[in-house]
Design a protein around this motif. Sequence first.
Motif, short mmCIF file in Angstrom:
data_model
loop_
_atom_site.label_atom_id
_atom_site.label_comp_id
_atom_site.label_asym_id
_atom_site.label_seq_id
_atom_site.Cartn_x
_atom_site.Cartn_y
_atom_site.Cartn_z
N PRO A 74 26.82 3.83 -48.65
CA PRO A 74 26.87 3.83 -50.13
C PRO A 74 25.51 4.02 -50.79
N GLU A 75 24.43 3.93 -50.02
CA GLU A 75 23.09 4.09 -50.62
C GLU A 75 22.79 5.55 -50.97
N GLY A 76 23.71 6.45 -50.62
CA GLY A 76 23.46 7.88 -50.80
C GLY A 76 23.19 8.29 -52.25
N ASP A 77 24.02 7.79 -53.17
CA ASP A 77 23.88 8.21 -54.57
C ASP A 77 22.49 7.90 -55.10
N GLU A 78 22.04 6.69 -54.80
CA GLU A 78 20.73 6.25 -55.27
C GLU A 78 19.63 7.09 -54.60
N ALA A 79 19.78 7.31 -53.31
CA ALA A 79 18.78 8.09 -52.56
C ALA A 79 18.66 9.50 -53.12
N VAL A 80 19.82 10.12 -53.40
CA VAL A 80 19.79 11.48 -53.93
C VAL A 80 19.17 11.48 -55.32
N LYS A 81 19.51 10.49 -56.12
CA LYS A 81 18.96 10.39 -57.49
C LYS A 81 17.44 10.31 -57.45
N LEU A 82 16.94 9.45 -56.61
CA LEU A 82 15.48 9.27 -56.51
C LEU A 82 14.80 10.54 -55.99
N ALA A 83 15.40 11.14 -54.97
CA ALA A 83 14.79 12.33 -54.38
C ALA A 83 14.77 13.49 -55.37
N ARG A 84 15.81 13.56 -56.20
CA ARG A 84 15.86 14.60 -57.24
C ARG A 84 14.68 14.46 -58.21
N LEU A 85 14.40 13.22 -58.56
CA LEU A 85 13.29 12.97 -59.49
C LEU A 85 11.98 13.46 -58.89
N ASP A 86 11.92 13.33 -57.59
CA ASP A 86 10.69 13.64 -56.87
C ASP A 86 10.52 15.14 -56.63
N SER A 87 11.63 15.86 -56.51
CA SER A 87 11.53 17.26 -56.11
C SER A 87 12.59 18.11 -56.81
N LYS A 88 12.13 19.03 -57.65
CA LYS A 88 13.07 19.91 -58.34
C LYS A 88 13.76 20.86 -57.35
N SER A 89 12.99 21.32 -56.36
CA SER A 89 13.60 22.26 -55.41
C SER A 89 14.71 21.58 -54.60
N PHE A 90 14.52 20.29 -54.32
CA PHE A 90 15.60 19.55 -53.65
C PHE A 90 16.82 19.48 -54.56
N GLY A 91 16.59 19.22 -55.83
CA GLY A 91 17.70 19.16 -56.80
C GLY A 91 18.44 20.49 -56.87
N ASP A 92 17.68 21.57 -56.89
CA ASP A 92 18.32 22.91 -56.93
C ASP A 92 19.19 23.13 -55.70
N TRP A 93 18.65 22.71 -54.58
CA TRP A 93 19.37 22.90 -53.31
C TRP A 93 20.65 22.06 -53.29
N ILE A 94 20.54 20.82 -53.77
CA ILE A 94 21.73 19.95 -53.86
C ILE A 94 22.80 20.60 -54.74
N ASP A 95 22.35 21.14 -55.87
CA ASP A 95 23.32 21.72 -56.81
C ASP A 95 24.00 22.95 -56.23
N GLN A 96 23.28 23.69 -55.41
CA GLN A 96 23.80 24.97 -54.97
C GLN A 96 24.42 24.95 -53.57
N ASN A 97 23.82 24.21 -52.66
CA ASN A 97 24.20 24.34 -51.25
C ASN A 97 24.94 23.12 -50.68
N VAL A 98 25.25 22.17 -51.53
CA VAL A 98 25.92 20.96 -51.04
C VAL A 98 27.32 20.91 -51.61
N PHE A 99 28.29 20.70 -50.71
CA PHE A 99 29.70 20.82 -51.07
C PHE A 99 30.38 19.45 -50.95
N THR A 100 31.35 19.22 -51.84
CA THR A 100 32.01 17.91 -51.89
C THR A 100 32.79 17.60 -50.61
N HIS A 101 32.50 16.45 -50.06
CA HIS A 101 33.15 15.99 -48.83
C HIS A 101 34.30 15.06 -49.21
N ARG A 102 35.28 14.95 -48.31
CA ARG A 102 36.40 14.05 -48.63
C ARG A 102 35.96 12.59 -48.65
N ASN A 103 34.87 12.28 -47.96
CA ASN A 103 34.30 10.94 -48.00
C ASN A 103 33.15 10.94 -49.02
#
Lengths: 101, 556
Positions: free
Chosen positions: B302-331
């Motif tokens: 469950p720590e994932g949401d927070e981890a992603v939020k923090l990492a996004r703040l730290d790196s715009k390119s990571f945020g771009d990659w999350i938005d484009q290359n990460v797909f919704t999982h059933r979990n």
Amino acid sequence: MKILTANRLTDGEAVWFAADGTWAETIDAAETVGDKADEARLEAIGKAAYDNNEVVDVNLIDVSLVDGAIQPLRLREVIRAAGPSNRHDLGKQARPAAGAA
Amino acid sequence: MYRYDEFDHDFVKARVADFSDQVERRLAGEITEDQFRPLRLMNGVYLQLHAYMLRIAVPYGTLSSKQMRMLGHIARKYDKGYGHFTTRQNIQFNWPALSDIPAILADLASVEMHAIQTSGNCIRNVTADHFAGAAADEVADPRPYAEILRQWSSVHPEFSYLPRKFKIAVTGAERDRAAIQTHDIGLHLKKNDKGELGFAVYIGGGQGRTPMVAKKIRDFLPEQHLLSYTTAILRVYNLHGRRDNKYKARIKILVHETGVDEIIRQVEHEWQALKDGELKLPEADVAAIQSYFAPPALTARPEGDEAVKLARLDSKSFGDWIDQNVFTHRNPDYAAVTISLKGIGEVPGDATDSQMDAVADIAETYGFDEIRVSHEQNLILPHVARADLKAVYDALVAIDLATANSNLISDIIACPGLDYCALANARSIPVAQEISKRFASLERQRDIGELKLKISGCINACGHHHVGHIGILGVEKKGAELYQVTLGGSADEHTSVGEIIGRGFGPDEITDAIETIVDTYLGIRLDRTEKFLDAYRRVGPAPFKEALYASEAKAA
């Protein structure tokens, strides 16, 4: 003007029939012919090499001489003679001899 | 993942021994090329422009880390340090010596892989949604059924000499990511109102010189009838498919010439005699295969949401990659990651040996050892904890595989084209590279939005140009390359074949033409939410024709 080309059986390497009677790995060494009789002679050589399991996919192809160098008319054959056009580090074009020639 | 049983091991081992003997006899001159050619094709060995090419099956696009490492090993030891992932979820090596192929096949067999039925007029590798088993929108994992089809179709005596090759694709979601309507048989795994699993069955789709969208011939086929119904289809095809003309030999032509209603009648008639026989799948057998595809034990993260939020703040390119290359999982704690093999200016689908090794390591560390090959020529990590996404991203950055362009204009499908392929008429790769470079700016690509651009170097359409939102077909005209553009194609659940927009373009004009098309779209779209394909379907070809050809019409 035509030359005789094929791929070597063992490794698929593109080769050309040379005037010294061998199958050369570079197009520069190919024997060029200009009349029907010589074309028929090359075709017979190609068929014999195919039958003898030296080469496969034997073809007579059209070329011209550009500044003394053999230049295939079709892009397909240009690429076969050099290597992938997007990867100059691969194929015959990457070999040291290609630059020296 | 599926694991070979004793039968599979013996079968593949025996095939390696058979083919090794055939290669040895060929090299010794004991068999002729005419005798050898069909044998080598049955084992995935083609002759291309520069060398032999070996096509290795990746069943339904699923690989383990160990298998990926073996592909890296083969690239390094026997080839030139790279491999090419294909639109059929397979991998091709471009430079193997014939004399090395027995050793390559033996290496592959040691990790439960082979090259059987990757060529020839047989049932080819069964493909599937690359997010199978992970996607949030999936009814069930389609891969057990793809595996059942693989087992059934491997050296099937009745279907080894069909009129032409035969391709089957399976998806388990409404949103079709497996392009099932462009296949000889497309299967959509779904549930009926009683909650039972079955398939909507499509037949007669295909690309090539006569593109056809598949016709649905059954809305719900109960799962236990998968093999009996498929057999019925193949029997009708095997009997009536045209063997007189290679270009009219695919099932799509049979369906088209016979008519759907008559084909359905024939298939159903055949099926009546088969449906309650030995091909009916016993529940226990289906369950046994399904157990191989049991999802990994996804522990709560469950720590994932927070981890992603923090990492996004730290790196715009990571945020771009999350938005484009990460797909919704059933979990919700997990995600499916697209590893783009479409770096700006790179060759679509190519990966080096060291990239393959590194992806294998990443999958092992963060992805439950699972990798997929997509028909869009990317790699997928289907199960990554959201909490690990930053670590995965950093590891991908280190190997130059973190381009955030999934589904954008530079996420181009391209066949090998005339740089490698003996059938090609024009180059594909350099066109893809130049377009990719022209649209290099990620900001610009994201503004353009979803745009599927697909390039084939000949009419055989390995680069799926017919179903590209923008399709490019390379032809040879008067000894030069010419690129024909189609618009409005699509390979999803609303599959359509693109329409030729007008005269073709030379190699030095095609990128400008694509830019003109894109700029025209940007000018006519209602707003940013209207995608290229939707805008094209709304307005049709007229504004694009006007933008591309008006000046020359006036000049004339």
